[in-house]
Write an enzyme that holds these catalytic residues in place. Structure first.
Site, short mmCIF file in Angstrom:
data_model
loop_
_atom_site.label_atom_id
_atom_site.label_comp_id
_atom_site.label_asym_id
_atom_site.label_seq_id
_atom_site.Cartn_x
_atom_site.Cartn_y
_atom_site.Cartn_z
N HIS A 1 -10.84 23.21 -32.01
CA HIS A 1 -11.75 22.36 -32.79
C HIS A 1 -10.92 21.34 -33.57
O HIS A 1 -9.89 21.68 -34.13
CB HIS A 1 -12.54 23.23 -33.77
CG HIS A 1 -13.38 22.42 -34.72
ND1 HIS A 1 -14.59 21.88 -34.35
CD2 HIS A 1 -13.17 22.05 -36.02
CE1 HIS A 1 -15.10 21.22 -35.39
NE2 HIS A 1 -14.25 21.31 -36.40
N MET B 1 0.81 -1.21 0.00
CA MET B 1 0.00 0.00 0.00
C MET B 1 0.84 1.27 0.00
O MET B 1 0.32 2.35 0.27
CB MET B 1 -0.95 0.00 1.20
CG MET B 1 -2.10 -0.99 1.07
SD MET B 1 -3.19 -0.67 -0.34
CE MET B 1 -3.99 0.83 0.23
N TYR B 2 2.13 1.15 -0.30
CA TYR B 2 2.93 2.36 -0.45
C TYR B 2 2.32 3.21 -1.57
O TYR B 2 2.12 2.72 -2.68
CB TYR B 2 4.38 2.03 -0.81
CG TYR B 2 5.14 1.23 0.22
CD1 TYR B 2 5.02 1.50 1.58
CD2 TYR B 2 6.00 0.21 -0.17
CE1 TYR B 2 5.72 0.77 2.52
CE2 TYR B 2 6.73 -0.52 0.76
CZ TYR B 2 6.57 -0.24 2.11
OH TYR B 2 7.28 -0.97 3.04
N GLY B 3 2.05 4.46 -1.28
CA GLY B 3 1.40 5.31 -2.25
C GLY B 3 -0.08 5.49 -1.99
O GLY B 3 -0.70 6.41 -2.52
N GLY B 4 -0.67 4.60 -1.19
CA GLY B 4 -2.06 4.77 -0.79
C GLY B 4 -3.07 4.03 -1.63
O GLY B 4 -2.75 3.29 -2.57
N THR B 5 -4.34 4.24 -1.28
CA THR B 5 -5.45 3.55 -1.91
C THR B 5 -5.52 3.79 -3.41
O THR B 5 -5.69 2.87 -4.21
CB THR B 5 -6.78 3.98 -1.25
OG1 THR B 5 -6.75 3.62 0.13
CG2 THR B 5 -7.98 3.32 -1.93
N CYS B 6 -5.41 5.05 -3.82
CA CYS B 6 -5.61 5.41 -5.22
C CYS B 6 -4.68 4.63 -6.14
O CYS B 6 -5.11 4.04 -7.12
CB CYS B 6 -5.39 6.92 -5.40
SG CYS B 6 -5.50 7.46 -7.13
#
Length: 462
Positions: A448, A43-48
């Site tokens: 465009h 989980m280094y870096g977290g949930t995302c």
């Protein structure tokens, strides 16, 4: 028995999520001695990065591409396995980069272990090699949230997965049942339908996408059903039984107006909400209280009931987005080293996107919310198919909608269910903060062909 390591730090961050991993090097740059504790090396870096935004959006992109290739089912199964492998490689790369960025920063020490408060200033961390007792002047809780498992008999079957576990499913399920019609359930429904699974989405409530205007929700439902998603509203899941011989799960369902029936699936995804990761923290010892939903109670500057302890990100019960966790960092930075004026009440016109296919994005009020608050409104709608860019991309499904205050001419809300809406909604969010009349956005020059220029046509319909 290994000796207990005792060390004093100026700041302790528990959890490696977006807010914490940004805060740690910043505090170190201010001359503070910082410790970061993370329970899992995965989980280094977290949930995302590990189990949410990055892997799911990577799969969503691959599923979208595959759905356009006209492949047979066998080929889609192979493509799915390849997509899972590529997702894993991406996550591993980003996880390592995040660890190196924080752990390699001068003044920051990363400790892998389980943290638990001893007192309001002392935290014990159990690691594989022994224990630490860390004393810190300031403590930041950044432990995130996890999926909730509803009280359904058989919910712990080996065929039942949370969103975290589903991301590690190496083999494409031929039949997927999803319990819960929220954002997570919708994203997985779209992903797996595009990969070729037979998807059934089960929602206990009677309305699809309850918080959205009916015209937008109906459009999403139509597109998902066209992709092959079977949507069951007002349906209760009574129990889940694992069928070993069939290598499947059998769900007992009861529609609100009907008899009990059965649904067989190779995999069941439970997407019925999230709860705070606080079970190991021993918050009582720190004098940190939780609210009625079990999330850590904070004030508008993210301080807990212990003023030297803050809660950042999903664990404090705010909007469950990584960019909100990053903004939590900004509030704390301003509080500790700025003018101390920034608070959670400053968050206005925060955009959101659900990465179904096409993505569904929103900012501001829905039409129903605006009317309920007493606004006199004007409404503009435009089919996504009216956009030349959408036709180029061969993504003509969807609908755009704008809600205008009839008295001030300001834009109250914007919803876009169309290709590249996750980018366009950011433009609209920034514009809404300027509090200018909608005509300024209507007459803005965009490149465009682009999906952004669709705003010119949409707002010309008012």
């Amino acid at each position: 028995m290994a000796a207990v390591i005792r060390e004093k730090f100026d700041a302790l961050i528990i959890g490696f999520g977006k807010g914490g991993k940004t805060l740690a090097p910043f505090l170190a740059d201010q001359g503070l001695k910082v410790a970061v504790v993370e329970k899992s090396p995965l989980m280094y870096g977290g949930t995302c990065i590990n189990i949410a935004c990055i892997p799911t959006k990577a799969l969503a992109h691959m599923a979208h591409l595959i759905s356009r290739e006209g492949l047979d089912k066998k080929s889609k199964v192979k493509k799915y396995a390849q997509a899972i492998q590529e997702k894993d490689e991406l996550v591993s790369l980003l996880r390592a980069k995040n660890f190196d960025k924080v752990n390699g920063h001068p003044g920051v020490t990363v400790i892998t272990g389980t943290a638990s408060f001893r007192t309001s200033h002392e935290v014990q961390v159990e690691t594989q090699s022994g224990a630490w007792v860390i004393e810190a002047d300031r403590i930041f809780i950044n432990t995130g949230a996890r999926p909730v498992l509803p009280d359904i008999p058989g919910i712990k079957s080996s065929r039942v997965y949370t969103s975290t576990e589903m991301l590690d499913l190496a083999e494409l399920p031929s039949r997927l049942a999803i319990i819960g019609g929220g954002y997570i359930g919708l994203e997985f429904a779209s992903i797996y339908a595009n990969f070729g699974s037979e998807v059934t989405l089960i929602e206990r409530g009677p309305r699809f996408m309850l918080k959205e205007d009916r015209d937008m929700a109906d459009e999403v439902q139509k597109v998902l059903e066209h992709q092959g998603v079977r949507i069951r509203l007002a349906t209760k899941v009574n129990r889940i039984q694992e069928q070993e011989q069939e290598q499947a799960a059998r769900l007992s369902l009861t529609p609100s107006a009907g008899r009990e029936e059965e649904l067989v699936a190779d995999a069941v995804l439970v997407a019925t909400g999230r709860e705070a990761n606080t079970e190991d923290l021993n918050l009582e010892a720190a004098g940190v209280e939780v609210n009625e939903r079990g999330f850590i109670q904070v004030n508008d500057k993210l301080q807990t009931t212990a003023s030297h302890i803050w809660a950042i990100g999903d664990v404090n019960g705010g909007p469950q987005f990584t960019y909100i966790s990053l903004d939590d960092f900004r509030i704390i930075r301003d509080q500790l080293f700025g003018n101390g004026l920034r608070t959670t009440t400053d968050r206005k016109q925060v955009p959101s996107s659900v990465f179904i296919d096409p993505p569904f994005s929103h900012v501001g009020l829905t039409e129903a919310e605006a009317i309920e608050r007493g606004f006199k409104v004007k409404v503009a709608k435009l089919p996504a198919a009216a956009s030349p860019r959408a036709r180029q991309l061969k993504q003509t499904e969807g609908l755009l909608k704008a809600v205008i205050d009839a008295e001030t001419e300001q834009l109250l809300g914007f919803t876009m269910f169309a290709a590249e809406s996750g980018e366009v909604v950011n433009i609209v969010s920034l514009f809404m903060k300027s509090e200018q009349p909608y005509t300024v956005l209507r007459d803005t020059i965009f490149t465009h062909p682009s999906m952004a220029e669709t705003l010119n046509d949409l707002l010309a319909n008012i």
